[in-house]
Design a protein around this motif. Structure first.
Motif, PDB file in Angstrom:
ATOM      1  N   LEU A   1      77.339  13.574  97.888  1.00 39.01           N
ATOM      2  CA  LEU A   1      76.113  14.385  97.998  1.00 39.01           C
ATOM      3  C   LEU A   1      75.008  13.737  97.179  1.00 39.01           C
ATOM      4  O   LEU A   1      75.268  13.096  96.158  1.00 39.01           O
ATOM      5  CB  LEU A   1      76.401  15.816  97.534  1.00 39.01           C
ATOM      6  CG  LEU A   1      77.433  16.546  98.405  1.00 39.01           C
ATOM      7  CD1 LEU A   1      77.686  17.959  97.870  1.00 39.01           C
ATOM      8  CD2 LEU A   1      76.967  16.623  99.860  1.00 39.01           C
ATOM      9  N   PRO A   2      73.733  13.898  97.590  1.00 33.47           N
ATOM     10  CA  PRO A   2      72.630  13.160  96.958  1.00 33.47           C
ATOM     11  C   PRO A   2      72.309  13.649  95.548  1.00 33.47           C
ATOM     12  O   PRO A   2      71.724  12.911  94.763  1.00 33.47           O
ATOM     13  CB  PRO A   2      71.457  13.406  97.913  1.00 33.47           C
ATOM     14  CG  PRO A   2      71.815  14.658  98.638  1.00 33.47           C
ATOM     15  CD  PRO A   2      73.296  14.685  98.750  1.00 33.47           C
ATOM     16  N   CYS A   3      72.674  14.870  95.195  1.00 39.39           N
ATOM     17  CA  CYS A   3      72.416  15.374  93.846  1.00 39.39           C
ATOM     18  C   CYS A   3      73.375  16.534  93.563  1.00 39.39           C
ATOM     19  O   CYS A   3      74.198  16.862  94.418  1.00 39.39           O
ATOM     20  CB  CYS A   3      70.948  15.826  93.702  1.00 39.39           C
ATOM     21  SG  CYS A   3      70.496  17.072  94.919  1.00 39.39           S
ATOM     22  N   VAL A   4      73.270  17.139  92.384  1.00 36.99           N
ATOM     23  CA  VAL A   4      74.170  18.246  92.041  1.00 36.99           C
ATOM     24  C   VAL A   4      73.567  19.581  92.489  1.00 36.99           C
ATOM     25  O   VAL A   4      72.436  19.635  92.967  1.00 36.99           O
ATOM     26  CB  VAL A   4      74.470  18.273  90.531  1.00 36.99           C
ATOM     27  CG1 VAL A   4      75.251  17.041  90.122  1.00 36.99           C
ATOM     28  CG2 VAL A   4      73.198  18.403  89.725  1.00 36.99           C
ATOM     29  N   ASP A   5      74.352  20.655  92.325  1.00 35.18           N
ATOM     30  CA  ASP A   5      73.940  22.037  92.638  1.00 35.18           C
ATOM     31  C   ASP A   5      73.599  22.230  94.103  1.00 35.18           C
ATOM     32  O   ASP A   5      72.632  22.921  94.448  1.00 35.18           O
ATOM     33  CB  ASP A   5      72.744  22.447  91.759  1.00 35.18           C
ATOM     34  CG  ASP A   5      73.094  22.417  90.277  1.00 35.18           C
ATOM     35  OD1 ASP A   5      74.290  22.646  89.965  1.00 35.18           O
ATOM     36  OD2 ASP A   5      72.219  22.128  89.460  1.00 35.18           O
ATOM     37  N   LEU A   6      74.410  21.626  94.975  1.00 35.83           N
ATOM     38  CA  LEU A   6      74.213  21.806  96.414  1.00 35.83           C
ATOM     39  C   LEU A   6      75.355  22.631  97.001  1.00 35.83           C
ATOM     40  O   LEU A   6      76.372  22.863  96.343  1.00 35.83           O
ATOM     41  CB  LEU A   6      74.165  20.443  97.120  1.00 35.83           C
ATOM     42  CG  LEU A   6      73.088  19.461  96.668  1.00 35.83           C
ATOM     43  CD1 LEU A   6      73.087  18.231  97.561  1.00 35.83           C
ATOM     44  CD2 LEU A   6      71.700  20.120  96.664  1.00 35.83           C
ATOM     45  N   ARG A   7      75.133  23.060  98.232  1.00 35.10           N
ATOM     46  CA  ARG A   7      76.247  23.563  99.025  1.00 35.10           C
ATOM     47  C   ARG A   7      76.132  22.941 100.402  1.00 35.10           C
ATOM     48  O   ARG A   7      75.083  22.405 100.764  1.00 35.10           O
ATOM     49  CB  ARG A   7      76.223  25.090  99.098  1.00 35.10           C
ATOM     50  CG  ARG A   7      75.120  25.665  99.939  1.00 35.10           C
ATOM     51  CD  ARG A   7      75.090  27.184  99.807  1.00 35.10           C
ATOM     52  NE  ARG A   7      73.871  27.722 100.357  1.00 35.10           N
ATOM     53  CZ  ARG A   7      73.812  28.317 101.567  1.00 35.10           C
ATOM     54  NH1 ARG A   7      74.879  28.429 102.321  1.00 35.10           N
ATOM     55  NH2 ARG A   7      72.657  28.788 102.004  1.00 35.10           N
TER      56      ARG A   7
ATOM     57  N   GLY B   1      81.782  30.093 100.612  1.00 32.95           N
ATOM     58  CA  GLY B   1      82.202  28.845  99.970  1.00 32.95           C
ATOM     59  C   GLY B   1      81.130  27.778  99.969  1.00 32.95           C
ATOM     60  O   GLY B   1      80.166  27.853 100.736  1.00 32.95           O
ATOM     61  N   LEU B   2      81.266  26.802  99.078  1.00 29.66           N
ATOM     62  CA  LEU B   2      80.282  25.723  98.949  1.00 29.66           C
ATOM     63  C   LEU B   2      80.648  24.503  99.800  1.00 29.66           C
ATOM     64  O   LEU B   2      79.819  23.625 100.015  1.00 29.66           O
ATOM     65  CB  LEU B   2      80.170  25.285  97.488  1.00 29.66           C
ATOM     66  CG  LEU B   2      79.657  26.346  96.514  1.00 29.66           C
ATOM     67  CD1 LEU B   2      79.755  25.844  95.081  1.00 29.66           C
ATOM     68  CD2 LEU B   2      78.205  26.723  96.834  1.00 29.66           C
ATOM     69  N   ASN B   3      81.926  24.419 100.267  1.00 29.67           N
ATOM     70  CA  ASN B   3      82.383  23.303 101.098  1.00 29.67           C
ATOM     71  C   ASN B   3      82.184  21.937 100.434  1.00 29.67           C
ATOM     72  O   ASN B   3      81.712  21.002 101.067  1.00 29.67           O
ATOM     73  CB  ASN B   3      81.679  23.316 102.461  1.00 29.67           C
ATOM     74  CG  ASN B   3      82.119  24.498 103.296  1.00 29.67           C
ATOM     75  OD1 ASN B   3      83.270  24.935 103.210  1.00 29.67           O
ATOM     76  ND2 ASN B   3      81.201  25.038 104.075  1.00 29.67           N
ATOM     77  N   LEU B   4      82.547  21.862  99.154  1.00 28.37           N
ATOM     78  CA  LEU B   4      82.463  20.551  98.506  1.00 28.37           C
ATOM     79  C   LEU B   4      83.535  20.398  97.426  1.00 28.37           C
ATOM     80  O   LEU B   4      84.104  21.381  96.957  1.00 28.37           O
ATOM     81  CB  LEU B   4      81.065  20.318  97.915  1.00 28.37           C
ATOM     82  CG  LEU B   4      80.484  21.382  97.005  1.00 28.37           C
ATOM     83  CD1 LEU B   4      80.940  21.232  95.579  1.00 28.37           C
ATOM     84  CD2 LEU B   4      78.941  21.289  97.055  1.00 28.37           C
ATOM     85  N   ARG B   5      83.827  19.143  97.088  1.00 27.47           N
ATOM     86  CA  ARG B   5      84.694  18.832  95.949  1.00 27.47           C
ATOM     87  C   ARG B   5      83.787  18.412  94.818  1.00 27.47           C
ATOM     88  O   ARG B   5      82.946  17.523  94.975  1.00 27.47           O
ATOM     89  CB  ARG B   5      85.651  17.677  96.280  1.00 27.47           C
ATOM     90  CG  ARG B   5      86.647  17.999  97.360  1.00 27.47           C
ATOM     91  CD  ARG B   5      87.486  16.772  97.660  1.00 27.47           C
ATOM     92  NE  ARG B   5      88.418  16.486  96.559  1.00 27.47           N
ATOM     93  CZ  ARG B   5      88.845  15.271  96.253  1.00 27.47           C
ATOM     94  NH1 ARG B   5      88.388  14.220  96.908  1.00 27.47           N
ATOM     95  NH2 ARG B   5      89.693  15.101  95.264  1.00 27.47           N
ATOM     96  N   ARG B   6      83.994  19.049  93.662  1.00 22.13           N
ATOM     97  CA  ARG B   6      83.131  18.759  92.514  1.00 22.13           C
ATOM     98  C   ARG B   6      83.545  17.468  91.831  1.00 22.13           C
ATOM     99  O   ARG B   6      84.722  17.101  91.822  1.00 22.13           O
ATOM    100  CB  ARG B   6      83.264  19.886  91.489  1.00 22.13           C
ATOM    101  CG  ARG B   6      82.672  21.180  91.954  1.00 22.13           C
ATOM    102  CD  ARG B   6      81.446  21.487  91.135  1.00 22.13           C
ATOM    103  NE  ARG B   6      80.911  22.793  91.488  1.00 22.13           N
ATOM    104  CZ  ARG B   6      79.682  22.951  91.968  1.00 22.13           C
ATOM    105  NH1 ARG B   6      78.892  21.906  92.165  1.00 22.13           N
ATOM    106  NH2 ARG B   6      79.252  24.157  92.246  1.00 22.13           N
TER     107      ARG B   6
END
Lengths: 554, 79
Positions: free
Chosen positions: A251-257, A279-284
């Motif tokens: 992902l291009p930056c943090v705090d996305l979903r 859900g956010l559909n991402l792996r942190r």
């Protein structure tokens, strides 16, 4: 009457406490000691031999018979065996009773009858001046095991726990080596591997869809970029902006979903969300591993999953145990290869296949050969250079002769010091263990079930220790059915199968009649440790077991 | 069956144990027959040797089967 019987090779304590009982009015003790002369000749020691299982039974039977005649409260008998120096106690007997008369009578008759029925023998006198404790098998380095043995003295019977402890203390981990991941499967990791960085190294999408600010309440979005799995396109996003992302994309930056593509309507470069998910559909970043986190600990055997983890962490040449070099000899003139039809008195060799299979998971370098039963012919056949390179020497005893008497001198001539030659165990009693510097040897009793048992408690312990792994350990489990153990005076390893009956794991003992049985080996995935003198164990009784290969493979 | 030898009998047989295979259980005489065939030197000790089967002294009716542990017990001298 409370009865306590011990056979021991250790000196008998100078003071032995009577059983605590308020009822006793007499505590009578007798010690038989080794006299300084035998047939007029001065001696240094007497060597005693026993048939331990039967001796303990006979002493008990004798005491029980006498207790019916002379009602006493308790009796304790300790007989020492092996080499007993002059002046030391060979037998201790203590009897407590309400009154002295019955205690004296019982003790006197016991000592008489002991000399008639109990299978213990004064084997030979050791002449004065010849009893020297010899320290043998000295190795060059002080860190190597040094085995102490009395000259000419047959090593004593060991209990199972003693045998395991001795194998453990005689085997030292071999120096580790660095090898490629391809070569390291089955080896023991000899360094602790830590995560070099966070993994994932950034937030990643778990869906094909569109990424936007997690707290963006907009319904309509402008698509400002497109990111594939291998792309690295850092940028910030404003409200109302979205980025097309593929599964696995950074992902291009943090705090996305990420909103799944199934939940939007796209037209040209704009999209509208039709369904909002929780859900956010991402792996942190760092969700799988954090930089510096322990991944695989030293001592772990490397399997597929651990190798995948080492590969992920970039540990391409792990520090591992060296490949153990093993030579295995079968003996016994009655053996024919599996492809041959055995003639009268012959059997097919199954131990070669058994040992090969048992060692397979450890990726050892194995060489197998057959030896003729004649000692000198066998000796002539040995490739001494190959044996010198072996970390582990295994000899499967012949089934038709007293195999100990073949294997033991062979190992001794090869320079091995015999640490023990018997274990108080069924099956697997005539197990020989020898040490020569860093190298160890086992003489395995010839029968297949005894092989199986001795492999899992003894050879596997040595293998683990030489490789730097934790030794095999006992687990506790519950019986699925009642076990009729027939009160064997030795501890018994009973082949069994751990099955998931009704959803809970239970141990099913397998039928076996003798240590020659092979049928049960195909079904066994555990060895139950049945205590000595245990007549039967009920359903659900808890006992210790050793898992064997196939426990997970089915 | 496994047959164990103790004390001076080991000097006669040269080993601590031997395996005997028999399709049917043996009585005392049959057992001795097979043992003497293998270890003729045991004959002189026969009169003084007691037989044990599975850690108990055998009597005249005892039968010795393939799964038994048999022991030849020469005169004992413990204590």
């Amino acid at each position: 009457m409370e009865i306590d019987i011990q056979l021991t090779t250790s000196p008998i304590a100078g003071k032995i406490l009577p059983p605590a009982s308020g009822a006793a009015g007499a505590w009578l003790e007798f010690r038989g000691t080794v006299r300084g002369d035998e047939n007029g000749q001065p001696i240094a020691a007497l060597e005693y031999e026993a048939y331990p299982e039967m001796a303990v039974r006979e002493i008990r039977r004798l005491l029980e018979t006498l207790a019916a005649k002379y009602p006493c409260l308790a009796a304790r008998v300790i007989h020492r065996v092996g080499t007993i120096p002059v002046g030391e106690t060979a037998i201790y007997a203590g009897v407590s009773g309400r009154h002295r008369a019955e205690a004296i009578a019982l003790l006197a008759e016991f000592l008489d009858r002991l000399k008639q029925d109990v299978p213990i023998w004064k084997r030979r006198a050791v002449p004065a001046a010849s009893l020297e404790r010899a320290s043998v098998s000295r190795s060059k380095s002080d860190s190597q095991p040094v085995v102490q043995a009395a000259a000419g003295h047959r090593p004593a019977l060991r209990s199972l726990d003693e045998a395991i402890a001795e194998i453990h203390s005689c085997c030292r981990p071999l120096p580790p080596v660095r090898v490629s991941l391809e070569e390291s499967f089955g080896r023991v990791l000899r360094e602790t591997v830590r995560a070099p960085e966070d993994l994932p190294s950034s937030d990643r999408s778990t869906r094909d869809g569109y990424a936007m600010l997690a707290d963006d309440p907009s319904e309509n979005f402008q698509i400002v970029d497109s990111i594939h799995a291998a792309d690295w396109k850092p940028r910030s996003l404003q409200r109302g902006e979205a980025v097309r992302v593929a599964t696995g994309a950074t992902l291009p930056c943090v705090d996305l979903r990420v909103v799944m593509q199934e939940h939007v309507e796209r037209s040209g470069n704009t999209l509208r969300i039709t369904k909002r998910e929780a859900g956010l559909n991402l792996r942190r970043r760092g969700e799988d591993m954090k930089a510096g986190q322990m991944l695989v600990e030293t001592g772990a055997q490397l399997d597929a999953g651990k190798l995948a983890l080492l590969a992920t962490a970039g540990c391409a040449r792990p520090l591992v145990s060296p490949r153990l070099s093993v030579v295995h000899f079968t003996t016994g003139d009655e053996l024919v290869p599996p492809e041959k039809k055995p003639g009268a008195g012959q059997v097919r060799d199954c131990n070669s296949s058994l040992i090969r299979g048992l060692l397979q998971p450890f990726q050892v370098e194995l060489e197998q050969n057959h030896l003729p039963e004649n000692f000198e012919a066998a000796w002539a056949r040995l490739d001494l250079n190959r044996i010198d390179r072996a970390d582990l020497v295994l000899i499967s005893g012949g089934a038709s002769v007293g195999d100990q008497d073949f294997t033991r001198p062979l190992l001794e001539r090869l320079g091995f010091e015999i640490v023990f030659a018997q274990v108080d165990l069924r099956p697997g009693r005539p197990l020989i263990f020898g040490v020569n510097g860093t190298r160890v040897a086992f003489g395995l009793p010839g029968n297949p079930l005894a092989h199986f048992v001795c492999f899992y408690f003894a050879v596997a312990t040595a293998q683990a220790r030489l490789s730097g792994a934790a030794a095999p350990k006992f687990f506790r489990g519950q019986l699925a059915v009642k076990l009729e153990a027939a009160a064997c005076p030795r501890e018994t390893f009973w082949p069994a199968r751990l099955d998931w009956n009704d959803g809970s794991p239970r141990l099913n003992p397998l039928a076996w009649a003798s240590s020659g049985d092979v049928t049960c080996l195909a079904a066994a995935n555990a060895l139950l440790r049945v205590p000595a003198n245990c007549p039967a164990l009920d359903v659900d009784a808890e006992l210790e077991f050793l898992p064997t290969a196939g426990m997970l493979g089915g | 069956m496994r047959v164990l030898f103790f004390a001076q009998l080991q000097d006669v047989t040269g080993c601590a144990a031997t395996e005997l295979a028999s399709p049917s259980p043996l009585n005392r005489e049959q057992l001795w027959f097979f043992l003497l065939e293998k270890f003729p030197g045991l004959d002189v000790h026969r009169a003084n040797v007691r037989l044990a089967r599975n850690w108990e002294y055998a009597d005249a009716n005892t039968r010795f089967g393939d799964d038994d542990e048999v022991a030849l017990i020469p005169p004992v001298s413990g204590g």
